[in-house]
Every structure is written in structure tokens, then in C-alpha cells.
Design an enzyme around this catalytic site. Structure first.
Site, PDB file in Angstrom:
ATOM      1  CG  ASP A 201      -4.552  20.283  45.822  1.00  0.00           C
ATOM      2  OD1 ASP A 201      -3.355  20.185  46.128  1.00  0.00           O
ATOM      3  OD2 ASP A 201      -5.386  20.945  46.498  1.00  0.00           O
TER       4      ASP A 201
ATOM      5  CG  HIS B 175       4.372  21.933  45.852  1.00  0.00           C
ATOM      6  ND1 HIS B 175       4.033  20.684  45.336  1.00  0.00           N
ATOM      7  CD2 HIS B 175       3.224  22.461  46.339  1.00  0.00           C
ATOM      8  CE1 HIS B 175       2.737  20.491  45.517  1.00  0.00           C
ATOM      9  NE2 HIS B 175       2.221  21.552  46.113  1.00  0.00           N
ATOM     10  CG  ASP B 176       2.726  20.713  49.589  1.00  0.00           C
ATOM     11  OD1 ASP B 176       2.757  21.937  49.353  1.00  0.00           O
ATOM     12  OD2 ASP B 176       1.817  19.958  49.175  1.00  0.00           O
TER      13      ASP B 176
HETATM   14  C1  NOJ Z   1      -1.899  20.292  48.574  1.00  0.00           C
HETATM   15  C2  NOJ Z   1      -0.931  21.114  47.788  1.00  0.00           C
HETATM   16  O1  NOJ Z   1       0.159  20.309  47.417  1.00  0.00           O
HETATM   17  C3  NOJ Z   1      -0.531  22.264  48.664  1.00  0.00           C
HETATM   18  O2  NOJ Z   1       0.549  22.987  48.152  1.00  0.00           O
HETATM   19  C4  NOJ Z   1      -1.736  23.135  48.871  1.00  0.00           C
HETATM   20  O3  NOJ Z   1      -1.426  24.167  49.783  1.00  0.00           O
HETATM   21  C5  NOJ Z   1      -2.914  22.346  49.425  1.00  0.00           C
HETATM   22  N1  NOJ Z   1      -3.092  21.076  48.804  1.00  0.00           N
HETATM   23  C6  NOJ Z   1      -4.197  23.113  49.279  1.00  0.00           C
HETATM   24  O4  NOJ Z   1      -4.572  23.168  47.928  1.00  0.00           O
END
Ligand code: NOJ
Length: 569
Positions: A222, A350-351
Site C-alpha cells: 500500500d 476499492h478506491d
Molecule cells: C491506498 C488504499 O488503497 C486506500 O484504500 C487507503 O485509504 C490508503 N492507501 C491509505 O492506506
């Protein structure tokens, strides 16, 4: 190899690849297990609840392994399942070597690894190593005083800068105990770890090795571009609101690859796994330093193709309509830059919003769009990452108040928009368009209450189209998006041309069509997608060959609205 030789080698490699489009690449039989089949991404909280508490769990994942196998997947990437206060749904970790009771137990995890392996599927964990939760014992100790053993495990400063965190608001939080500020690239409750400290790095590598010992097949890493901080903490060039995105000040700074080469040596080397780093801001031309034998990861999620609507940084209310040629250019650049290495192909996670909304004009037919994206996802060169529900063609939601949104970044973005003078309605429109909750609504399994996701109250509302759009309905429809994915994935996994063939984009200047070929020896396949909602003539001289896949049944000598085809040339 020393660093200078490595860099020279990487530059030479990249230059050859860019200059020589016909360079010969791996034959299909040489490619690795994680290149051969798609990865299926699961957001466990929204996947399947087996206890009625309203949140998904590991036993839910175990019960759907056959479904995942039917998509031809060779690995499952689980977003974080570690103990966490869940401020950022698990990306705020309070223990790196345990399972969050919300999701189950270590025994459930071991069973998942074993059951998946029995189906030739490996489990991939998400490593969140840029930051921990502010409830992690490391941080609780670090914040207690300026002279405890973990005092410099996080980034502490007497003065703050004008940096804005990625979720909005200052990237610095005052801590009364130490009378200092700590840095948080993301939410206040996600303090950044200090990678300059070797003890921190050791603790993180040990955590990763704990999961390797349990048989995982790899890691998604991540927010990795933020782990190296600048030597001096100074104000950056301010935006209209007087702040400067922390991203602009800390992403991919020189020296970061030294840390990551160490990570590779201490964790990955000698294991039959794959790694995929999340790297917003690494440009396609820099990919050779990051991936492959001489890089630090096997693959890198870079963001250029999913950020085409954000020419001014990821502030949602400053988004613009994107140009298809920019999207194609981003994909072509990454395909070229990874022709001697490998690329993770993704349009959803998921983002991100659902791609049927994200990449097509409003009013586009959902099913046509989902199949069109599937044709691109499964025919570009690289490992396709299918995000849960993408294989059903799920679409965005639009909750009627910001209070209905769980996502911490949606709330931060909404506040930024309001502070910039937008009305509640205007700000909410951008949340509808880009909220991460669009991809986090519960998985739609069947037409029963809550789409079969839970017998309790779902933690996030189910999309109201679930009665017609769900896995059970699609299972019985030979023309469904789900069955289209299954057929296409089986075809891709068995096709030398799609596994290893060279990529070439055609008719780049078209703002309506995306056309590319894949070629291996004298075999050639072509994917063509019309991104508009009207008929588009095929370019002069372009001949459609034998159609293998398409989202319309019959054939024309032009492409209809949202039509996509894969043909043999
Ligand atoms: C990227 C992740 O995909 C996201 O969901 C997260 O909020 C941020 N990094 C912080 O860890």
C-alpha cells in the site's frame, strides 16, 4: 550490482524497449503462475457475511472460492484483514500479525489459504507499511514522551508545514503529550512510520515474513511511494486554499528504492510469490526502475490511466471530462514501459468508482459498458485484476446526504469542496461521481433481502438495482456480464498471444475508439471498443477479422454505441 550499474542497465533496457517495437518477449510457457491467470480482488467487509453482523468475513470468502475459480483467477488479493479501529476500513492497522475478529480468526485464515490452494488459487495480503493506526502499541509508546525506545518510530516535528493530507485537512496533528506534531499522509488516525529507523524496517519485514510462513502467495504493498521523507520539511507551493498536497512533497523521493531493495532482499527473495506495489505518481517511463528482475516489485499499480480526469491533482471538484486519447496514451505508455517486465491491468478497485460510470458518458448501457471494459482488461498484456462485482457490471450509488457516506476521503473531499464555495448539492455531486463507497457497497449475490450479502443490517446500503443485477441472476443468463467474464478469462488464460504477445495501439488520435492489437509470431488479435453512445465508422483501411468476442451478437462494418469486439486478424 552497484546502484550506478543497475541504473545504467535499467536505462538501456527501457531505451531498447521504447525504440524497438518488435523486441521479442517471453514465450507463453516461460511465464510465471501469477502472470498466467487474473487476480480477483476482495474487499472483505463487503463480500459476504456469514454471521449476520452486517460485515463480510473470511468464512464468506471460503464459501465463494468455487465462484472465484470459475472466473479463472489464480490469486485473491484481500484488502487488510488485520486488527484495526477501521477508521480507514483496515488501512489503519493496530497489529500486523493477527486477524481482525470482525473478519474471523487465524484458523479461518489458514483454512482459507489451504482451501484456496486446493483450487490452485493463492492468497495475497495487503501490506500497509507507510503508516499504522494511532492505536498501534508502537504509536501509543512513541507518543508518550520524546525519549522512550520508540520515540522516533514516527515522524515528529516541532513545527508544521502547509502540507494537506490526502484525505483533506492538515497533514500534521498536534500531540499534547510530546508537545509536537506528527505527520499523517492520510487520516489523522494514520501516523506515518519513520522508515529511516532500521528498527522500524526490521519490525515491518518480520511482519511480512510472518504471513509468508503461513503460505501466502504474495503482497500488494500500500501507498509505498510515500515511505521516504525529504531531508528538510518545508512549505510547498500552495494551492488556492493556501495548502499544498503532501503527495507533491513526498511521493517517490530519491532514496526510496534503497529501502525497497532491502525489503525485497529481506522478505521476497527466494519465495515463489509476487509483489505489486501501489505507486501513485511513478510515471510509466520510470517503471523499469521499479519492476522486474532489476526493480523492487513484480508489478506496479501506477495511476496514470485512472487519473486522467484529474489533471490538477486528485481534488474531486477540480476533475475534468477526460479525453479518450489521454486514457489510451497512459495505457500505451505503461504497456511499452513494461514490455520486458510485467504490468497489473486494472480499472477498478476499492478506491475507484465503478468503471461503467467512470469511463463512459452518462446514459451508457451498463451491460455493454461492463463487457467492453472486460474486453480491454483481459486482452492487454499483463495480469488482469478483477475487483469484486466488476464481473457483474456493478455501478455507482448516489446516497442523498454526505452523512450516509462511510468513506473518510469522501467526507474530506466534501469538506474541501464546501470550503471552496460549492453548495451542499454541488459538493455531493462530486461525491456521487468519485466516492470510494461506490465500489464498497455490498456484493450482490442474489435477489433476496440485502442481495444475499447479510441476514443482518449491512454496514453500507446495498445498491438498489440488486434484484436484477446479481450473481444468481447472471449465473442463469448465458449472455450475462458474469458469463462473458468467465468465457473471456478462460480464453485469455489459454491464449499464447494474449499471455505473451506484443502490444500495439492503432489510430491513437481517435477520441471515440480504442483499438489495439496483440501479436505473437504470425498470430494477431485485435480489440476495438467504441467509447461513445453513437455509431462510429471504423477507420479507413481497418478490416475486422473473424470475430471471437463481442457485446453485440451480430456484426456490422461499423461499431455501434459502446460496442466492443475482439477479433482475429
Ligand atoms: C491506498 C488504499 O488503497 C486506500 O484504500 C487507503 O485509504 C490508503 N492507501 C491509505 O492506506
Amino acid at each position: 550490482m552497484n546502484r550506478r550499474t543497475f541504473i545504467k542497465g535499467a536505462i538501456a533496457l527501457a531505451a531498447t524497449a521504447w525504440a524497438n517495437p518488435m523486441i521479442v518477449i517471453d514465450a507463453a510457457e516461460n511465464i510465471k503462475w501469477w502472470q498466467r491467470k487474473p487476480v480477483y480482488q476482495i474487499y472483505p467487509k463487503s463480500f459476504l457475511d456469514t454471521t449476520g453482523k452486517g460485515t463480510g468475513d473470511l468464512r464468506g470468502v471460503i464459501s465463494k472460492l468455487d465462484y472465484i475459480k470459475s472466473l479463472g483467477a489464480g490469486a485473491i488479493w484481500l484488502t487488510p484483514i488485520y486488527p484495526s479501529p477501521m477508521v480507514d476500513n483496515g488501512y489503519d492497522i493496530s497489529d500486523y500479525t493477527a486477524i481482525n475478529p470482525l473478519f474471523g480468526t487465524l484458523d479461518d485464515f489458514d483454512e482459507l489459504v489451504a482451501e484456496a490452494k486446493a483450487r490452485d488459487i493463492r492468497i495475497v495480503m495487503d501490506l500497509v507499511f507507510n503508516h499504522s493506526s494511532d492505536q498501534h502499541p508502537w504509536f501509543l509508546e512513541s507518543k508518550a514522551s520524546r525519549d522512550n525506545p520508540k520515540a522516533d518510530w514516527y515522524i515528529w516535528r516541532d513545527e508544521k508545514t502547509n502540507w494537506r493530507s490526502i484525505f483533506g485537512g492538515s497533514a500534521w496533528q498536534w500531540c499534547e503529550e510530546r508537545r509536537q506534531y506528527y505527520l499523517h499522509t492520510f487520516a489523522t488516525q494514520q501516523p506515518d512510520l519513520n522508515w529511516e529507523n532500521p528498527a522500524v524496517r526490521r519490525a515491518l519485514y518480520d511482519a511480512a515474513n510472518f504471513w509468508l510462513d503461513r503460505g501466502v502467495g504474495g503482497f500488494r504493498i500500500d501507498a509505498i511511494v510515500y515511505i521516504k521523507k525529504p531531508a528538510l520539511f518545508v512549505d510547498g507551493k500552495p494551492d488556492s486554499d493556501g495548502t499544498c498536497s503532501v503527495h507533491n512533497m513526498t511521493a517517490a523521493l530519491p532514496g526510496i528504492l534503497d529501502f525497497l531493495h532491502e525489503f525485497k532482499r529481506e522478505v521476497c527473495d527466494g519465495h515463489d510469490i509476487f509483489t505489486v506495489g501501489e505507486a501513485n505518481s511513478v510515471k510509466p517511463e520510470d517503471l523499469p526502475y521499479w519492476v522486474g528482475e532489476h526493480g523492487v516489485f513484480d508489478m506496479l499499480f501506477e495511476f496514470s490511466h485512472v487519473n486522467v480526469m484529474f489533471p490538477h491533482g486528485e481534488v474531486w471538484h477540480r476533475a475534468e471530462l477526460y479525453k479518450l486519447s489521454d486514457f489510451k496514451q497512459a495505457l500505451t505508455d505503461s504497456q511499452r514501459a513494461t514490455r520486458d517486465t510485467w504490468y497489473p491491468i486494472y480499472f477498478e478497485n476499492h478506491d475507484k468508482p465503478r468503471s461503467v460510470n467512470n469511463f463512459f458518458p452518462a446514459g451508457t448501457d451498463r451491460i455493454l459498458a461492463a463487457k467492453a471494459m472486460a474486453m480491454i482488461l483481459l486482452t492487454l498484456r499483463g495480469t488482469p485484476f478483477i475487483y469484486q462485482g466488476e464481473e457483474l457490471g456493478l455501478s455507482n450509488v448516489a446516497f442523498d446526504s454526505i452523512d450516509a457516506y462511510d468513506d473518510v476521503s469522501s467526507r474530506g473531499q466534501y469538506d474541501m469542496a464546501r470550503a471552496d464555495g460549492l453548495s451542499d448539492k454541488q459538493a455531493l455531486r462530486f461525491v456521487h461521481r468519485f466516492s470510494r463507497d461506490n465500489a464498497r457497497t455490498p456484493m450482490q449475490w442474489d435477489s433476496s433481502s440485502n442481495a444475499g450479502f447479510t441476514s443482518g443490517k449491512p454496514w453500507l446500503p446495498v445498491h438498489d438495482d440488486f434484484k436484477t443485477c446479481n450473481a444468481a441472476v447472471e449465473e442463469h443468463d448465458a449472455n450475462s456480464v458474469l458469463n462473458f467474464y468467465r468465457r473471456l478469462s478462460a480464453f485469455r488464460n489459454a491464449s499464447d498471444v494474449l499471455l505473451s504477445g506484443d502490444y500495439e495501439e492503432l489510430y491513437h488520435d481517435s477520441e471515440e475508439l480504442y483499438i489495439f492489437t496483440r501479436r505473437l509470431g504470425d498470430k494477431k488479435l485485435c480489440t476495438a471498443v467504441n467509447f461513445t453512445t453513437h455509431d462510429v465508422k471504423l477507420p479507413a483501411g481497418f478490416k475486422v477479422g473473424k470475430k471471437l468476442f463481442g457485446n453485440y451478437r451480430d456484426e456490422k462494418n461499423y461499431l455501434r454505441a459502446t460496442e466492443g469486439i475482439i477479433c482475429e486478424l
